[in-house]
Design a protein around this motif. Structure first.
Motif, PDB file in Angstrom:
ATOM      1  N   MET A   1       0.126   1.356  -6.787  1.00 54.04           N
ATOM      2  CA  MET A   1      -1.232   1.595  -7.231  1.00 54.04           C
ATOM      3  C   MET A   1      -1.245   1.493  -8.751  1.00 54.04           C
ATOM      4  SD  MET A   1      -3.522   4.946  -6.547  1.00 54.04           S
ATOM      5  CE  MET A   1      -2.603   6.236  -7.304  1.00 54.04           C
ATOM      6  N   PHE A   2      -1.565   0.344  -9.260  1.00 50.98           N
ATOM      7  CA  PHE A   2      -1.600   0.062 -10.683  1.00 50.98           C
ATOM      8  C   PHE A   2      -3.054  -0.191 -11.072  1.00 50.98           C
ATOM      9  CE2 PHE A   2      -1.139  -2.717 -14.381  1.00 50.98           C
ATOM     10  CZ  PHE A   2      -0.274  -1.960 -15.148  1.00 50.98           C
ATOM     11  N   ALA A   3      -3.457   0.290 -12.231  1.00 56.04           N
ATOM     12  CA  ALA A   3      -4.840   0.109 -12.672  1.00 56.04           C
ATOM     13  C   ALA A   3      -4.864  -0.580 -14.024  1.00 56.04           C
ATOM     14  CB  ALA A   3      -5.542   1.460 -12.761  1.00 56.04           C
ATOM     15  N   ARG A   4      -5.977  -1.234 -14.300  1.00 55.37           N
ATOM     16  CA  ARG A   4      -6.170  -1.805 -15.621  1.00 55.37           C
ATOM     17  C   ARG A   4      -7.452  -1.229 -16.207  1.00 55.37           C
ATOM     18  NH1 ARG A   4      -8.768  -7.376 -16.052  1.00 55.37           N
ATOM     19  NH2 ARG A   4     -10.189  -7.421 -14.319  1.00 55.37           N
ATOM     20  N   TYR A  27      -8.545  -0.939 -10.066  1.00 57.25           N
ATOM     21  CA  TYR A  27      -7.224  -1.019  -9.444  1.00 57.25           C
ATOM     22  C   TYR A  27      -6.823  -2.463  -9.198  1.00 57.25           C
ATOM     23  CZ  TYR A  27      -7.569   3.973  -8.593  1.00 57.25           C
ATOM     24  OH  TYR A  27      -7.684   5.318  -8.754  1.00 57.25           O
ATOM     25  N   ALA A  28      -5.552  -2.741  -9.381  1.00 59.40           N
ATOM     26  CA  ALA A  28      -5.008  -4.065  -9.059  1.00 59.40           C
ATOM     27  C   ALA A  28      -4.856  -4.164  -7.542  1.00 59.40           C
ATOM     28  CB  ALA A  28      -3.660  -4.256  -9.735  1.00 59.40           C
ATOM     29  N   PRO A  29      -5.014  -5.344  -6.967  1.00 59.48           N
ATOM     30  CA  PRO A  29      -4.891  -5.470  -5.511  1.00 59.48           C
ATOM     31  C   PRO A  29      -3.464  -5.192  -5.043  1.00 59.48           C
ATOM     32  CG  PRO A  29      -5.207  -7.611  -6.524  1.00 59.48           C
ATOM     33  CD  PRO A  29      -5.362  -6.604  -7.602  1.00 59.48           C
ATOM     34  N   GLU A  30      -3.358  -4.430  -3.966  1.00 58.31           N
ATOM     35  CA  GLU A  30      -2.040  -4.115  -3.392  1.00 58.31           C
ATOM     36  C   GLU A  30      -1.637  -5.124  -2.331  1.00 58.31           C
ATOM     37  OE1 GLU A  30      -2.047  -0.112  -2.009  1.00 58.31           O
ATOM     38  OE2 GLU A  30      -2.293   0.727  -4.008  1.00 58.31           O
ATOM     39  N   GLN A  31      -2.611  -5.772  -1.723  1.00 56.18           N
ATOM     40  CA  GLN A  31      -2.344  -6.758  -0.687  1.00 56.18           C
ATOM     41  C   GLN A  31      -3.039  -8.070  -1.045  1.00 56.18           C
ATOM     42  OE1 GLN A  31      -3.955  -5.380   2.966  1.00 56.18           O
ATOM     43  NE2 GLN A  31      -2.622  -3.601   3.139  1.00 56.18           N
ATOM     44  N   ALA A  32      -2.482  -9.131  -0.555  1.00 57.27           N
ATOM     45  CA  ALA A  32      -3.139 -10.427  -0.726  1.00 57.27           C
ATOM     46  C   ALA A  32      -4.296 -10.524   0.270  1.00 57.27           C
ATOM     47  CB  ALA A  32      -2.148 -11.558  -0.482  1.00 57.27           C
ATOM     48  N   LYS A  33      -5.332 -11.247  -0.091  1.00 61.00           N
ATOM     49  CA  LYS A  33      -6.456 -11.436   0.826  1.00 61.00           C
ATOM     50  C   LYS A  33      -6.065 -12.434   1.902  1.00 61.00           C
ATOM     51  CE  LYS A  33      -9.960 -10.056  -2.338  1.00 61.00           C
ATOM     52  NZ  LYS A  33     -11.314 -10.182  -2.757  1.00 61.00           N
ATOM     53  N   ALA A  34      -6.580 -12.211   3.096  1.00 61.73           N
ATOM     54  CA  ALA A  34      -6.250 -13.065   4.241  1.00 61.73           C
ATOM     55  C   ALA A  34      -7.528 -13.627   4.836  1.00 61.73           C
ATOM     56  CB  ALA A  34      -5.493 -12.254   5.291  1.00 61.73           C
ATOM     57  N   ILE A  35      -7.426 -14.765   5.462  1.00 61.49           N
ATOM     58  CA  ILE A  35      -8.566 -15.406   6.114  1.00 61.49           C
ATOM     59  C   ILE A  35      -8.566 -15.032   7.584  1.00 61.49           C
ATOM     60  CG2 ILE A  35      -9.612 -17.625   6.711  1.00 61.49           C
ATOM     61  CD1 ILE A  35      -8.391 -18.744   4.153  1.00 61.49           C
ATOM     62  N   GLU A  62      -8.225   6.575 -20.107  1.00 66.41           N
ATOM     63  CA  GLU A  62      -6.785   6.823 -20.111  1.00 66.41           C
ATOM     64  C   GLU A  62      -6.466   8.258 -19.711  1.00 66.41           C
ATOM     65  OE1 GLU A  62      -5.505   5.697 -23.999  1.00 66.41           O
ATOM     66  OE2 GLU A  62      -5.572   3.554 -23.542  1.00 66.41           O
ATOM     67  N   ASP A  63      -7.263   9.222 -20.147  1.00 68.12           N
ATOM     68  CA  ASP A  63      -7.052  10.611 -19.748  1.00 68.12           C
ATOM     69  C   ASP A  63      -7.214  10.791 -18.246  1.00 68.12           C
ATOM     70  OD1 ASP A  63      -6.543  11.343 -22.342  1.00 68.12           O
ATOM     71  OD2 ASP A  63      -8.580  12.082 -22.730  1.00 68.12           O
ATOM     72  N   TYR A  64      -8.208  10.137 -17.670  1.00 71.65           N
ATOM     73  CA  TYR A  64      -8.418  10.210 -16.226  1.00 71.65           C
ATOM     74  C   TYR A  64      -7.199   9.659 -15.482  1.00 71.65           C
ATOM     75  CZ  TYR A  64     -10.328   9.318 -11.604  1.00 71.65           C
ATOM     76  OH  TYR A  64     -10.530   9.289 -10.248  1.00 71.65           O
ATOM     77  N   ALA A  65      -6.701   8.515 -15.938  1.00 73.02           N
ATOM     78  CA  ALA A  65      -5.547   7.905 -15.277  1.00 73.02           C
ATOM     79  C   ALA A  65      -4.308   8.797 -15.396  1.00 73.02           C
ATOM     80  CB  ALA A  65      -5.277   6.530 -15.867  1.00 73.02           C
ATOM     81  N   ARG A  66      -4.095   9.379 -16.556  1.00 70.51           N
ATOM     82  CA  ARG A  66      -2.938  10.276 -16.734  1.00 70.51           C
ATOM     83  C   ARG A  66      -3.073  11.529 -15.879  1.00 70.51           C
ATOM     84  NH1 ARG A  66      -3.705   9.034 -22.403  1.00 70.51           N
ATOM     85  NH2 ARG A  66      -2.243   7.384 -22.952  1.00 70.51           N
ATOM     86  N   ARG A  67      -4.277  12.098 -15.822  1.00 70.18           N
ATOM     87  CA  ARG A  67      -4.504  13.318 -15.036  1.00 70.18           C
ATOM     88  C   ARG A  67      -4.221  13.111 -13.564  1.00 70.18           C
ATOM     89  NH1 ARG A  67      -9.557  14.581 -17.520  1.00 70.18           N
ATOM     90  NH2 ARG A  67     -10.372  13.261 -15.886  1.00 70.18           N
ATOM     91  N   HIS A  68      -4.542  11.923 -13.067  1.00 69.41           N
ATOM     92  CA  HIS A  68      -4.367  11.642 -11.641  1.00 69.41           C
ATOM     93  C   HIS A  68      -3.078  10.878 -11.344  1.00 69.41           C
ATOM     94  CE1 HIS A  68      -8.260  13.210 -10.444  1.00 69.41           C
ATOM     95  NE2 HIS A  68      -8.736  12.688 -11.568  1.00 69.41           N
ATOM     96  N   GLY A  69      -2.237  10.682 -12.342  1.00 71.85           N
ATOM     97  CA  GLY A  69      -0.939  10.032 -12.127  1.00 71.85           C
ATOM     98  C   GLY A  69      -1.041   8.560 -11.775  1.00 71.85           C
ATOM     99  N   ILE A  70      -2.007   7.880 -12.340  1.00 65.69           N
ATOM    100  CA  ILE A  70      -2.205   6.457 -12.063  1.00 65.69           C
ATOM    101  C   ILE A  70      -1.566   5.647 -13.181  1.00 65.69           C
ATOM    102  CG2 ILE A  70      -3.924   4.640 -11.716  1.00 65.69           C
ATOM    103  CD1 ILE A  70      -5.901   6.912 -10.962  1.00 65.69           C
TER     104      ILE A  70
END
Length: 103
Positions: A1-4, A27-35, A62-70
């Motif tokens: 779970m990576f965010a930008r 959030y960055a996608p964790e799975q590739a999209k499928a047809i 950035e504070d939100y991401a740090r608080r939630h461990g993202i």
């Protein structure tokens, strides 16, 4: 779970800078999209791809991401250069124009 974290650029369909002053955590996608084989629709089981949080400042995001461990990566926005015309927009239609009229 990576965010930008970024500040969105203006779209090509608008001339102003509306909706470009807030920071977005996405959030960055964790799975590739499928047809889908039956209907041909594109889909994914990644539910976080639908989440887009907005913040008033980069520090708040950035504070939100740090608080939630993202884990995140923040991107600096590229500032837009102002288009300054020497005589203004009305000079395009001046009657004392010496050159040929071209578009």
């Amino acid at each position: 779970m990576f965010a930008r974290i970024y500040r969105p650029a203006k779209t090509a369909m608008q001339s102003g800078t509306a909706k470009t002053h807030q920071w977005v955590l996405e959030y960055a996608p964790e799975q590739a999209k499928a047809i889908d084989p039956l209907m041909g629709w594109t889909g994914s089981g990644d539910m976080r791809g639908q989440v887009k949080l907005t913040f008033d400042s980069r520090e708040a995001a950035e504070d939100y991401a740090r608080r939630h461990g993202i884990p995140f990566q923040a991107y600096e926005p590229k500032e837009r250069k102002h288009n300054i015309r020497a005589k203004g927009y009305g000079a395009n239609f001046a009657t004392e124009r010496r050159g040929a009229w071209t578009h």
